[in-house]
Design an enzyme around this catalytic site. Structure first.
Site, short mmCIF file in Angstrom:
data_model
loop_
_atom_site.label_atom_id
_atom_site.label_comp_id
_atom_site.label_asym_id
_atom_site.label_seq_id
_atom_site.Cartn_x
_atom_site.Cartn_y
_atom_site.Cartn_z
N ASP A 30 0.85 -1.19 0.00
CA ASP A 30 0.00 0.00 0.00
C ASP A 30 0.89 1.24 0.00
O ASP A 30 1.88 1.31 0.73
CB ASP A 30 -0.90 -0.03 1.25
CG ASP A 30 -2.04 0.95 1.18
OD1 ASP A 30 -3.19 0.53 1.25
OD2 ASP A 30 -1.78 2.18 1.06
N GLN A 93 -14.19 3.00 2.14
CA GLN A 93 -13.65 2.52 0.86
C GLN A 93 -13.40 3.72 -0.06
O GLN A 93 -14.29 4.53 -0.29
CB GLN A 93 -14.61 1.53 0.19
CG GLN A 93 -14.01 0.91 -1.07
CD GLN A 93 -14.91 -0.16 -1.71
OE1 GLN A 93 -16.08 -0.29 -1.36
NE2 GLN A 93 -14.35 -0.90 -2.64
N HIS A 99 -10.66 -5.17 -2.44
CA HIS A 99 -9.30 -5.45 -1.96
C HIS A 99 -9.35 -5.78 -0.47
O HIS A 99 -10.25 -5.34 0.24
CB HIS A 99 -8.35 -4.28 -2.22
CG HIS A 99 -8.87 -2.97 -1.73
ND1 HIS A 99 -9.79 -2.21 -2.43
CD2 HIS A 99 -8.63 -2.27 -0.59
CE1 HIS A 99 -10.07 -1.12 -1.76
NE2 HIS A 99 -9.39 -1.14 -0.63
N HIS A 101 -7.04 -5.47 2.92
CA HIS A 101 -5.85 -4.90 3.56
C HIS A 101 -5.24 -5.94 4.49
O HIS A 101 -5.94 -6.53 5.33
CB HIS A 101 -6.23 -3.70 4.44
CG HIS A 101 -6.76 -2.52 3.70
ND1 HIS A 101 -5.96 -1.46 3.34
CD2 HIS A 101 -8.00 -2.21 3.25
CE1 HIS A 101 -6.69 -0.54 2.71
NE2 HIS A 101 -7.94 -0.98 2.65
#
Ligand code: 5GP
Ligand code: ZN
Length: 136
Positions: A30, A93, A99, A101
């Site tokens: 990220d 979001q 996705h 995390h």
């Protein structure tokens, strides 16, 4: 989805710090990490969120999450992991391609991703229990 950021990253059209890739998923770091090693599991096929993700991809994504945190705990030497998955803007979001995390946790890191517990009121409890009657 031609204008989806994570479709482009998953396809390799936009570079990413990829730590794992197979035919169906890319896992990459990220750019705004909560802690050192914060990564995202992204399916290569587009679905906006968990509501829209086919069940077989859901299953594979969470099996991959287990595989990734098991390996990365050893690699990073972290003390635990948070798995976070946001659906909808109200839930935080910001990228509307599903996705997961993977957030490594280190003792005392103060990453601040946990909530302050409230209190389950009798009113809320009764309201919710009445609403789920017959749903499942
Ligand atoms: P969300 O808020 O949608 O659950 O999470 C989106 C995440 O994607 C955020 O943690 C954000 O830092 C990350 N992100 C946004 N744009 C990019 C990008 O271009 N590359 C990478 N590697 N991460 C991104
Ligand atoms: Zn997409």
């Amino acid at each position: 989805m031609s204008d989806c950021l994570f479709c482009k990253i998953a396809a390799g059209e936009i570079p990413s710090a990829t730590i794992y890739e197979d035919e169906e998923f890319r896992v990459f770091l990220d750019l705004g990490p909560a802690t050192k090693g914060h990564a995202l599991i992204v399916p290569k096929t587009h679905a906006a969120n968990l509501y829209e993700l086919p069940d077989e991809v859901v299953a594979k994504a969470f099996i991959l999450a287990k595989k990734m945190i098991t390996a990365m705990t050893k690699v990073l030497g972290c003390d635990g992991y948070n798995i976070v998955q946001n659906n909808g803007e109200a839930a935080g979001q910001t990228v509307h391609h599903f996705h997961i995390h993977l957030i490594p946790r280190y003792e005392g890191d103060n990453a601040g991703i946990l909530w302050t517990p409230g209190t389950l009121s009798d009113e809320d409890k009764e309201d919710i229990l009445a609403k789920v009657q017959g749903v499942f």
